[in-house]
Design a protein around this motif. Structure first.
Motif, PDB file in Angstrom:
ATOM      1  N   SER A 122       0.831  -1.211   0.000  1.00 12.43           N
ATOM      2  CA  SER A 122       0.000   0.000   0.000  1.00 12.43           C
ATOM      3  C   SER A 122       0.863   1.257   0.000  1.00 12.43           C
ATOM      4  CB  SER A 122      -0.943   0.001   1.211  1.00 12.43           C
ATOM      5  OG  SER A 122      -0.241   0.218   2.420  1.00 12.43           O
ATOM      6  N   TYR A 123       1.967   1.237   0.724  1.00 14.75           N
ATOM      7  CA  TYR A 123       2.878   2.385   0.716  1.00 14.75           C
ATOM      8  C   TYR A 123       3.461   2.600  -0.677  1.00 14.75           C
ATOM      9  CZ  TYR A 123       2.944   2.306   5.867  1.00 14.75           C
ATOM     10  OH  TYR A 123       2.610   2.357   7.199  1.00 14.75           O
ATOM     11  N   CYS A 124       3.921   1.517  -1.309  1.00 19.47           N
ATOM     12  CA  CYS A 124       4.508   1.631  -2.648  1.00 19.47           C
ATOM     13  C   CYS A 124       3.484   2.178  -3.647  1.00 19.47           C
ATOM     14  CB  CYS A 124       5.022   0.275  -3.118  1.00 19.47           C
ATOM     15  SG  CYS A 124       6.473  -0.333  -2.221  1.00 19.47           S
ATOM     16  N   ALA A 125       2.220   1.821  -3.438  1.00 16.12           N
ATOM     17  CA  ALA A 125       1.158   2.291  -4.337  1.00 16.12           C
ATOM     18  C   ALA A 125       0.666   3.685  -3.966  1.00 16.12           C
ATOM     19  CB  ALA A 125      -0.004   1.305  -4.313  1.00 16.12           C
ATOM     20  N   GLY A 126       1.175   4.241  -2.886  1.00 15.09           N
ATOM     21  CA  GLY A 126       0.755   5.572  -2.452  1.00 15.09           C
ATOM     22  C   GLY A 126      -0.592   5.581  -1.766  1.00 15.09           C
ATOM     23  N   ILE A 127      -0.991   4.438  -1.204  1.00 22.30           N
ATOM     24  CA  ILE A 127      -2.277   4.339  -0.493  1.00 22.30           C
ATOM     25  C   ILE A 127      -2.013   4.463   1.002  1.00 22.30           C
ATOM     26  CG2 ILE A 127      -4.299   2.905  -0.061  1.00 22.30           C
ATOM     27  CD1 ILE A 127      -3.694   1.485  -2.725  1.00 22.30           C
ATOM     28  N   PHE A 128      -2.481   5.558   1.599  1.00 21.09           N
ATOM     29  CA  PHE A 128      -2.273   5.799   3.022  1.00 21.09           C
ATOM     30  C   PHE A 128      -3.620   5.891   3.735  1.00 21.09           C
ATOM     31  CE2 PHE A 128       1.325   7.584   0.666  1.00 21.09           C
ATOM     32  CZ  PHE A 128       2.372   6.911   1.270  1.00 21.09           C
ATOM     33  N   GLY A 129      -3.657   6.561   4.863  1.00 23.17           N
ATOM     34  CA  GLY A 129      -4.922   6.708   5.580  1.00 23.17           C
ATOM     35  C   GLY A 129      -4.801   6.558   7.073  1.00 23.17           C
ATOM     36  N   GLY A 130      -3.570   6.351   7.579  1.00 20.51           N
ATOM     37  CA  GLY A 130      -3.396   6.163   9.020  1.00 20.51           C
ATOM     38  C   GLY A 130      -2.654   7.315   9.668  1.00 20.51           C
ATOM     39  N   ARG A 131      -2.001   7.012  10.786  1.00 21.35           N
ATOM     40  CA  ARG A 131      -1.253   8.003  11.547  1.00 21.35           C
ATOM     41  C   ARG A 131       0.194   7.546  11.698  1.00 21.35           C
ATOM     42  NH1 ARG A 131      -4.578  11.338  14.774  1.00 21.35           N
ATOM     43  NH2 ARG A 131      -6.428  11.873  13.554  1.00 21.35           N
ATOM     44  N   GLU A 132       0.968   8.297  12.484  1.00 19.60           N
ATOM     45  CA  GLU A 132       2.381   8.004  12.682  1.00 19.60           C
ATOM     46  C   GLU A 132       2.580   6.560  13.146  1.00 19.60           C
ATOM     47  OE1 GLU A 132       6.252  10.001  14.951  1.00 19.60           O
ATOM     48  OE2 GLU A 132       4.222  10.576  15.512  1.00 19.60           O
ATOM     49  N   TYR A 133       3.614   5.904  12.614  1.00 26.99           N
ATOM     50  CA  TYR A 133       3.920   4.486  12.786  1.00 26.99           C
ATOM     51  C   TYR A 133       2.976   3.625  11.952  1.00 26.99           C
ATOM     52  CZ  TYR A 133       6.954   5.360  16.864  1.00 26.99           C
ATOM     53  OH  TYR A 133       7.942   5.780  17.692  1.00 26.99           O
ATOM     54  N   TRP A 134       1.691   3.927  12.002  1.00 28.76           N
ATOM     55  CA  TRP A 134       0.677   3.108  11.316  1.00 28.76           C
ATOM     56  C   TRP A 134       0.012   3.951  10.235  1.00 28.76           C
ATOM     57  CZ3 TRP A 134       2.107  -1.193  13.486  1.00 28.76           C
ATOM     58  CH2 TRP A 134       2.461  -1.214  14.839  1.00 28.76           C
ATOM     59  N   GLU A 135       0.766   4.294   9.175  1.00 29.18           N
ATOM     60  CA  GLU A 135       0.277   5.227   8.162  1.00 29.18           C
ATOM     61  C   GLU A 135      -0.545   4.550   7.061  1.00 29.18           C
ATOM     62  OE1 GLU A 135       3.197   8.172   6.880  1.00 29.18           O
ATOM     63  OE2 GLU A 135       4.429   7.673   8.613  1.00 29.18           O
ATOM     64  N   TYR A 136      -0.712   3.255   7.148  1.00 25.89           N
ATOM     65  CA  TYR A 136      -1.467   2.507   6.148  1.00 25.89           C
ATOM     66  C   TYR A 136      -2.968   2.618   6.451  1.00 25.89           C
ATOM     67  CZ  TYR A 136      -0.928  -0.558  10.175  1.00 25.89           C
ATOM     68  OH  TYR A 136      -0.898  -1.048  11.455  1.00 25.89           O
ATOM     69  N   PRO A 137      -3.832   2.195   5.515  1.00 22.76           N
ATOM     70  CA  PRO A 137      -5.281   2.193   5.784  1.00 22.76           C
ATOM     71  C   PRO A 137      -5.605   1.399   7.050  1.00 22.76           C
ATOM     72  CG  PRO A 137      -4.863   1.794   3.460  1.00 22.76           C
ATOM     73  CD  PRO A 137      -3.521   1.778   4.136  1.00 22.76           C
ATOM     74  N   PRO A 138      -6.428   1.935   7.943  1.00 25.49           N
ATOM     75  CA  PRO A 138      -6.685   1.305   9.246  1.00 25.49           C
ATOM     76  C   PRO A 138      -7.163  -0.146   9.173  1.00 25.49           C
ATOM     77  CG  PRO A 138      -7.544   3.536   9.229  1.00 25.49           C
ATOM     78  CD  PRO A 138      -7.091   3.243   7.832  1.00 25.49           C
ATOM     79  N   VAL A 139      -7.828  -0.531   8.082  1.00 24.98           N
ATOM     80  CA  VAL A 139      -8.346  -1.899   7.985  1.00 24.98           C
ATOM     81  C   VAL A 139      -7.215  -2.929   8.027  1.00 24.98           C
ATOM     82  CG1 VAL A 139      -8.328  -1.964   5.447  1.00 24.98           C
ATOM     83  CG2 VAL A 139      -9.985  -3.355   6.725  1.00 24.98           C
ATOM     84  N   LEU A 140      -6.007  -2.528   7.610  1.00 25.69           N
ATOM     85  CA  LEU A 140      -4.876  -3.460   7.614  1.00 25.69           C
ATOM     86  C   LEU A 140      -4.333  -3.722   9.007  1.00 25.69           C
ATOM     87  CD1 LEU A 140      -2.889  -2.270   4.444  1.00 25.69           C
ATOM     88  CD2 LEU A 140      -4.515  -4.155   4.660  1.00 25.69           C
ATOM     89  N   SER A 141      -4.850  -3.010   9.998  1.00 21.97           N
ATOM     90  CA  SER A 141      -4.429  -3.263  11.378  1.00 21.97           C
ATOM     91  C   SER A 141      -5.121  -4.495  11.968  1.00 21.97           C
ATOM     92  CB  SER A 141      -4.731  -2.052  12.265  1.00 21.97           C
ATOM     93  OG  SER A 141      -6.131  -1.837  12.343  1.00 21.97           O
ATOM     94  N   LEU A 142      -6.205  -4.930  11.344  1.00 20.04           N
ATOM     95  CA  LEU A 142      -6.960  -6.066  11.893  1.00 20.04           C
ATOM     96  C   LEU A 142      -6.136  -7.360  11.952  1.00 20.04           C
ATOM     97  CD1 LEU A 142     -10.494  -5.462  10.320  1.00 20.04           C
ATOM     98  CD2 LEU A 142      -9.783  -5.108  12.697  1.00 20.04           C
ATOM     99  N   PRO A 143      -5.379  -7.733  10.900  1.00 17.49           N
ATOM    100  CA  PRO A 143      -4.545  -8.942  11.016  1.00 17.49           C
ATOM    101  C   PRO A 143      -3.505  -8.833  12.129  1.00 17.49           C
ATOM    102  CG  PRO A 143      -4.720  -8.261   8.726  1.00 17.49           C
ATOM    103  CD  PRO A 143      -5.308  -7.164   9.543  1.00 17.49           C
ATOM    104  N   ILE A 144      -2.941  -7.633  12.331  1.00 20.05           N
ATOM    105  CA  ILE A 144      -1.962  -7.450  13.417  1.00 20.05           C
ATOM    106  C   ILE A 144      -2.649  -7.655  14.763  1.00 20.05           C
ATOM    107  CG2 ILE A 144      -0.370  -5.821  14.501  1.00 20.05           C
ATOM    108  CD1 ILE A 144      -0.079  -4.466  11.773  1.00 20.05           C
ATOM    109  N   LEU A 145      -3.841  -7.095  14.912  1.00 19.00           N
ATOM    110  CA  LEU A 145      -4.598  -7.240  16.150  1.00 19.00           C
ATOM    111  C   LEU A 145      -4.919  -8.700  16.433  1.00 19.00           C
ATOM    112  CD1 LEU A 145      -6.194  -5.936  18.507  1.00 19.00           C
ATOM    113  CD2 LEU A 145      -8.136  -5.729  16.940  1.00 19.00           C
ATOM    114  N   LEU A 146      -5.421  -9.413  15.437  1.00 12.48           N
ATOM    115  CA  LEU A 146      -5.766 -10.831  15.617  1.00 12.48           C
ATOM    116  C   LEU A 146      -4.520 -11.668  15.887  1.00 12.48           C
ATOM    117  CD1 LEU A 146      -8.399 -11.224  12.750  1.00 12.48           C
ATOM    118  CD2 LEU A 146      -8.850 -11.084  15.213  1.00 12.48           C
ATOM    119  N   GLY A 147      -3.427 -11.367  15.178  1.00 17.39           N
ATOM    120  CA  GLY A 147      -2.182 -12.099  15.405  1.00 17.39           C
ATOM    121  C   GLY A 147      -1.636 -11.887  16.805  1.00 17.39           C
ATOM    122  N   TRP A 148      -1.780 -10.654  17.316  1.00 16.33           N
ATOM    123  CA  TRP A 148      -1.286 -10.373  18.667  1.00 16.33           C
ATOM    124  C   TRP A 148      -2.138 -11.076  19.732  1.00 16.33           C
ATOM    125  CZ3 TRP A 148       3.369  -8.208  18.830  1.00 16.33           C
ATOM    126  CH2 TRP A 148       3.904  -7.920  20.085  1.00 16.33           C
TER     127      TRP A 148
END
Length: 459
Positions: free
Chosen positions: A107-133
Motif C-alpha cells: 500500500s505504501y509503494c502504491a501511495g495508499i495511506f490513511g493512518g497516523r504516525e507508525y501506522w500510516e497505512y489504511p486502518p483496515v490493515l491493522s486487523l490482522p496485526i490485532l488478531l495475530g497479537w
C-alpha cells in the motif's frame, strides 16, 4: 527442565528470519531516504519521500516486533521445558503478521495511506496485526501456565504483550469523532499511545536480554534480584507515564509533564547497571563461549549510556522546545532502535542459533568487521543527526527567518555524513546478519532432509 533445541518447535525461528529480512529492507529504504536529503526529487517519479519514510519506519518496526515475538516464543519453550501451547495459534500469528506486512508495504509503494504516525497505512490493515497479537497472548499464557513465583523476564514478556495490545487499540481512537474532533486531545492520545507502545516492545526485548544473561552466567541472579524487579517496575512506570515528554509543546495538564520528567529514562539507568554488574561477574571462558552474544550485550550497554545522556537533555522542557521535531529526535530514535534494541536482539538471536559459538567459528573475522563497522558508523550517524538537529533548532527559534529550502541546503554537509555513515552502518549490519541467516537456512534444510528421511523409513 530445559527443552533441547532439537525438541523445540522450530516455527518461531521463521519470525526471526522474516524480521532479519525486514531489517535489511528497512536499512535500504533508510539509505534511499537519506539520499533524497542530498539530491531532492531524485526518485520522485516512482519512490518519493512520503513513500520511503513509512516504508523505512514500518520495516524496522516490524523487524523488532517479529524478532521479539520469535525470541520470546523460543525462550518460553526453553524455560518451560516443553513445546509451545498451540502450534495452530503460532502459525496463525505468523501468517496474519506476514500478510499484514505484505499488504502494508504494498500500500505504501502504491501511495495508499490513511493512518497516523507508525501506522500510516489504511486502518483496515491493522486487523490482522490485532488478531495475530491476540494469538500471541493466548499462546504465551497457555505456555506459561501458572504465574506464581515466576522470574522477572516472564512478567516482562506478559506486560509487554498486554500493553502492546492496549496501546495498539488506543492508537486508533482517532477513528471516533469524539477524539478526532478535539485536536489537542487527539494529538495527546496519539503521541501517548506511540510512546507507550515503544515501552511495550522494550519489555519483550529487555526480558529476553535478562533470560540470556542468566543463561550465560549459569545462575538466576539477574532475573531474581531486587534490581531486576526494580527494572521491571521502572519499565512499567515508564511505559505508563514517560510519554509525557512527547507532549511538552501541547497545552495539557502540567502535572503530566512533571511526572514524565521525573521518571523519564530511569529504566535505561537500571538496565545499564544490570548489564554492567553482570559483565563483571562472567569468567573469560563464559565470555568466549558466548562471544557474539556477549559482544552485542556490551555494545548495547554503551548505547544505553549515550542515548540516556541525549534522552535526559531532551526531557528538559526548556531544551525540548528547541529539539522537538528536529533531527535530534531522529538521533534518539536511531540510537534506541539500532544501538539498544537491535544490539540486544542480535545478542539473543546469536544464542538461539547455536547453544555456543561453534556454528559461527568460521565467521569470526566477518562478525568482528561487521560489529565494529556497525557501531562506529552508527556513532558518526548519530552525531551527524544531532548536529543537523541543533542547526535546525536554531533556525526554528530565530527571529530572522530564512526560507525552509535555504535552511535545508545549509544542512547538506550533515546529510552527506548521514548518508555515508548510513551506507557503512547498513554494510556492517548486513555482515553481522549474514552468518545468522546462512546458519538458519542450513538448519532448516537439515531439518527438512531429516523429515524426508523419516518419511521414507515409515514407508
Amino acid at each position: 527442565m530445559v527443552l533441547s533445541r532439537n525438541s523445540q518447535d522450530p516455527f518461531p525461528r521463521l519470525f526471526i528470519l522474516s524480521g532479519l529480512l525486514l531489517l535489511t529492507i528497512g536499512l535500504l529504504f533508510g539509505l534511499a531516504g537519506s539520499l533524497l536529503y542530498i539530491v531532492p526529487g531524485i526518485m520522485k517519479d516512482f519512490l518519493s519521500f512520503e513513500k520511503i519514510r513509512p516504508l523505512h519506519v514500518s520495516s524496522v518496526l516490524f523487524w523488532i516486533i517479529l524478532s521479539a515475538s520469535g525470541c520470546v516464543l523460543t525462550y518460553v519453550q526453553e524455560y518451560r521445558g516443553k513445546r509451545i501451547y498451540s502450534n495452530l495459534l503460532l502459525k496463525c500469528q505468523f501468517i496474519l503478521f506476514i500478510l499484514a506486512i505484505l499488504f502494508i508495504l504494498t500500500s505504501y509503494c502504491a501511495g495508499i495511506f490513511g493512518g497516523r504516525e507508525y501506522w500510516e497505512y489504511p486502518p483496515v490493515l491493522s486487523l490482522p496485526i490485532l488478531l495475530g497479537w491476540i494469538c500471541f497472548l493466548v499462546n504465551f499464557v497457555g505456555s506459561i501456565g501458572s504465574f506464581r513465583k515466576q522470574p522477572v523476564y516472564v512478567w516482562m514478556w506478559l506486560t509487554g504483550i498486554i500493553f502492546f495490545l492496549f496501546t495498539f487499540l488506543e492508537s486508533y481512537l482517532w477513528l471516533f469523532p469524539y477524539f478526532r474532533n478535539n485536536i489537542v486531545n487527539d494529538m495527546t492520545i496519539q503521541w501517548k499511545s506511540n510512546g507507550s507502545m515503544v515501552g511495550s516492545w522494550n519489555m519483550l526485548v529487555y526480558g529476553c536480554s535478562l533470560f540470556l544473561m542468566d543463561k550465560m552466567s549459569g545462575s538466576k541472579t539477574s532475573s531474581h534480584s531486587w534490581m531486576a524487579f526494580l527494572l521491571y517496575f521502572a519499565g512499567l512506570f515508564n511505559l505508563m507515564f514517560n510519554w509525557g515528554h512527547h507532549i511538552y509543546t501541547l497545552p495539557t495538564h502540567a502535572y503530566v509533564k512533571h511526572i514524565s520528567y521525573a521518571v523519564s529514562m530511569t529504566e535505561l539507568i537500571i538496565l545499564g547497571r544490570i548489564i554492567y554488574k553482570w559483565k563483571a561477574s562472567l569468567s573469560a571462558a563464559q565470555k568466549h563461549f558466548y562471544r557474539p552474544g556477549y559482544r552485542f550485550l556490551a555494545s548495547a550497554e554503551v548505547w544505553i549510556f549515550l542515548n540516556l545522556l541525549l534522552a535526559i537533555l531532551m526531557s528538559v522542557p526548556a531544551l525540548n522546545v528547541y529539539t522537538h521535531g528536529t533531527h535530534v529526535t531522529v538521533a534518539h530514535a536511531m540510537g534506541t532502535t539500532i544501538g539498544i534494541n537491535t544490539m540486544l536482539l542480535l545478542a539473543v538471536i546469536y544464542d538461539l542459533f547455536g547453544s555456543n559459538c561453534r556454528p559461527f567459528e568460521n565467521c569470526y573475522r566477518l562478525l568482528a568487521i561487521g560489529y565494529w563497522l556497525a557501531n562506529l558508523s552508527l556513532f558518526i550517524f548519530w552525531i551527524a543527526l544531532i548536529g543537523a538537529g541543533i542547526w535546525k533548532a536554531g533556525w526554528q527559534m530565530s527571529r530572522v527567518q530564512i526560507p525552509f529550502s535555504s535552511m535545508i541546503l545549509q544542512l547538506r554537509p550533515f546529510f552527506i555524513f548521514v548518508f555515508i555513515a548510513g551506507i557503512l552502518l547498513a554494510l556492517g549490519l548486513i555482515l553481522t546478519v549474514y552468518p545468522i541467516v546462512k546458519h538458519m537456512l542450513a538448519s532448516f534444510s537439515k531439518q527438512n532432509s531429516m523429515g524426508s528421511n523419516d518419511e521414507n523409513v515409515l514407508k
